[in-house]
Each structure stands twice: as C-alpha cells, then as structure tokens.
Design an enzyme around this catalytic site. Structure first.
Site, mmCIF file in Angstrom:
data_model
loop_
_atom_site.group_PDB
_atom_site.id
_atom_site.type_symbol
_atom_site.label_atom_id
_atom_site.label_comp_id
_atom_site.label_asym_id
_atom_site.label_seq_id
_atom_site.Cartn_x
_atom_site.Cartn_y
_atom_site.Cartn_z
ATOM 1 N N HIS A 1 57.054 50.483 12.714
ATOM 2 C CA HIS A 1 57.533 50.737 14.074
ATOM 3 C C HIS A 1 56.647 50.027 15.105
ATOM 4 C CE1 HIS A 1 59.659 52.781 17.192
ATOM 5 N NE2 HIS A 1 58.774 53.731 17.414
ATOM 6 N N SER B 1 59.325 51.960 21.670
ATOM 7 C CA SER B 1 59.617 53.326 21.242
ATOM 8 C C SER B 1 59.964 54.178 22.463
ATOM 9 C CB SER B 1 58.401 53.876 20.469
ATOM 10 O OG SER B 1 58.766 55.016 19.740
#
Ligand SMILES: *[C@@H]1O[C@H](CO)[C@@H](O)[C@H](O)[C@H]1NC(C)=O
Length: 394
Positions: free
Chosen positions: A344, A211
């Site tokens: 994620h 991320s």
C-alpha cells in the site's frame, strides 16, 4: 439545513483559474433545484440529468450542473465548505510559508514546508501533499507539505470537530475532515498567490496524497478549481471507489471498505453522511461525479489491487467518471492506472511514465503529450453500474 450557496456562488468565480474549454462553476441560478428529491437507485446517479430534470446536452451547461453536484456532495456527504474568509495573510521564510486566516472575529495560523526542486526554473510548479507527497518527486516540481491532521483530526469517529478548521468555524460545523482539508488547501493557495518570495507558480499546482490522505487529495481537487492536476493515490472507498459498487462487492463477499465501515472508523466525512452510510443507493451522488467536478482539469488516479481498496469499485467508478471527460471533449485530461502486486502506497515503476506525462502536461507548461490513460489489472464492464448513457455534449 441552511445552505451557504449564495455566498459560495459569489466566491467561486473570483477564484477560478482559466481553463481550456469551460469556465469553472457558474453564478446565479445554479444550484440544487427547489423541491428536488432523489429516487433510490442501486445504479450510479446520472451526471447528465440536472436536479431540475433537464438533460445536459451542451458543454456550456456543465459548470451549472457542476455547481449542483458540488452542493449535493456538500449536503449529503462532505458538509458545508465555507467560502473564502475575510482575511488571509501570509509570510515566507526559509522554506516555510506561514498562513493566518481570520473569520468571524477568530483567527488561526498554520505553516507549510516548501521544498524547491534542484532543477527547473522559479517560480516553480508544485505538488501539494496532503500529509506529505508520497509519489516519486518530479523534476522541476516543488513539493509542499500540508498538515491535514492539524487542520482537521482523523484520529477516530469522535475526532470530528477537532483541529484548526473547527477552532475557526466551531466544533458543530458540518464539514468532514476531508472538506476541512480542502478548505485549508484553498487558504494555502491564497497565501502562495500573495507571497511571490515563496517562488511557487500558483497556476501550476497539483495535489496528491495516499490512502486516507488520497481521499482528501481527490476531494481537494474536486472542491478547489485552482488545482491544475489532481493525483489521488490508492484512495479506495471515500476516494476513487464508488459507494454503491463497494457495497455490491462487500455483498459478494469481498473484504472491502464501505461507507458503513468508514463512518464508524473515522471523521473523514460529514455527520450529514451518517444517515446514508447504510443506504448508499439513496445518495444523489457517487464518486464518479468527483471526476465531474474536476473536468476539464487534469486528473490522474493511481490505484492498487488490495481488496480493502476495492479494485473493481475504483476501476468501475472511474471508468464511469471517464465518460464525463469524454462527453466534455477532453478525454486526454483523464488518467486511471491500477497496477497491483505491491504494498500500500508504494509507487510501482510501471506507473512512472504515465504519471510523468500528466505532470509534464499540467504542471510543466503544457508541453507534455499526456493522452487518456485507462489501465487496470482487473476487468470491469462499467455499463453494469449505470442505467443511463453518456451524451456527446455539443
Ligand atoms: C436546469 O439546470 C441546468 C443546470 O443544471 C440549467 O442549465 C438550466 O438552466 C436549468 N433550467 C431551469 C429551467 O432552471
């Protein structure tokens, strides 16, 4: 803006790791041509045209062009990457390396935790995790946790200037947090090189992060030539995505992170970038060119199909980056894998064998058989985003 290019040019060849086909970077004479100006273009900039107008036709020209690209990134987006400082010292004890860096009469100290693997042989290859490693651990490979938040804060837009890097270079240094982290990773590698008791093989280093920390991993791999394998995970916009494609996706109604959003959210990029965040077509670089700073070294980009990350943008952008690997005659050193349908930063097992092949090839002695990987659950025609064609470099 005063540029540190001459110092940078002197510093980088000394740091360069041996590479299979070209030498990294270049010396005197390479850099942004004087009088260079960029004509606004909604399509991705041509990596094969130099700022002096010359078309790149040979592999031998690439290191010089890469030096330009690095300088363009620093000038427009990343801020200045300081060269190796005058003094780096290190001590190792009980799984932790302590690094002290001094420059201009100031000094900072940071530590990184080293976890050696239960198999394999010392000195170990290692993956440096920006904020920790979030891909599955790899047999025979150590992991090293780099405290990126301590080096440069990523708390908000106004955290620019906070952290160890800025204690050394001043709060008005132009480096964005990701550039400051890349600099810190370089100092960590300096320290590992001078500390054999840490048992790390510094010719076999990977970098990864997920991320926001994946944006950092991609940029660290682009700015530090001693990294053999760069593995950005779900980095999205600011990492594997191209600014221009993300803007086009946003205009088409997608809920996607863009440059405009990023500069308002956090301090990942340089204040130099603010002026371009709403006019990304004016940038002489985009993120396909990060791949051009890593070639011919190993690159394995992991993505997900979450809208915010921009699956069309990451796929299209890195397909264009892949063209640079092909042009350079090393397509097998490039990997892109977008598998969707998971949360994620949760690494899906469908990507495991391609990741292991890249690790085997670049970190475990080159015995692996990694081949070019280009997999995505979204279909993109990369030629939609360019108005040039990639040459076959001789
Ligand atoms: C133009 O730039 C390229 C690299 O980007 C370099 O190889 C070439 O020598 C430069 N030409 C001149 C005339 O400076």
């Amino acid at each position: 803006m005063k540029y540190l290019s001459s110092i940078l040019l002197l510093a980088i060849p000394a740091l360069a790791a041996p590479s299979p086909t070209i030498t990294e970077r270049q010396d005197a004479g390479c850099g942004i041509a004087s009088g260079f100006s960029y004509q606004t273009d909604a399509k991705l900039p041509d990596p094969f045209t130099s700022t002096n107008g010359t078309k790149i036709t040979t592999k031998a020209q690439w290191p010089c062009r890469a030096e330009e690209i690095s300088q363009l990134f620093q000038k427009y987006e990343l801020g200045t990457l300081p060269p190796k400082p005058s003094s780096v010292t290190a001590t190792y004890s009980a799984g932790s390396i302590k690094v002290t860096v001094s420059d201009g009469g100031k000094s900072i100290t940071f530590s990184a935790k080293i976890t050696t693997p239960s198999s394999g042989k010392a000195p170990y290859p290692a993956i440096i995790g920006i904020g920790g490693v979030s891909i599955p651990s790899q047999a025979g490979v150590a992991s090293i946790t780099f405290d990126n938040d301590g080096m440069a804060a990523q708390a908000s837009k106004s955290s620019h200037g906070t952290g160890l890097f800025f204690n050394l270079y001043g709060s008005s240094a132009t480096a964005g947090a990701t550039t400051a982290w890349a600099w810190g990773v370089s100092r960590l590698i300096d320290a590992l090189e001078m500390t054999p008791t840490a048992n790390i093989d510094t010719t076999k280093l990977g970098v990864s992060g997920c991320s926001r920390n994946g944006k950092g991993a991609f940029i660290a791999g682009a700015l530090e030539p001693r990294i053999a394998l760069t593995i950005p995970q779900e980095s999205g916009s600011g990492g594997a995505a191209c600014w221009r494609i993300s803007d086009a996706q946003k205009a088409a109604g997608k809920n996607i992170q863009t440059a405009g959003e990023i500069v308002g959210e956090n301090a990942w990029f340089s204040p130099n970038f603010n002026a371009y965040s709403t006019k990304t077509s004016d940038l002489p670089v985009d993120h396909h060119m990060l791949a051009g700073l890593i070639v011919p070294r190993g690159l394995f980009v992991i993505e997900n199909d979450i809208d915010w990350l921009g699956p069309v943008s990451t796929t299209g952008c890195q397909q264009v980056g892949q063209m640079i690997y092909k042009a350079m005659g090393v397509p097998e050193n490039f990997g892109f894998s977008l598998v969707g349908g998971h949360s994620h930063c949760a690494f899906p097992s469908a990507q495991a064998s391609d990741l292991s092949a890249a690790v085997s090839k670049f970190l475990l002695g080159g015995t692996g058989s990694a081949t070019e990987v280009s997999k995505s659950s979204v279909t993109v025609d990369p030629t939609t985003y360019i108005d040039w064609t990639a040459p076959v470099l001789t």
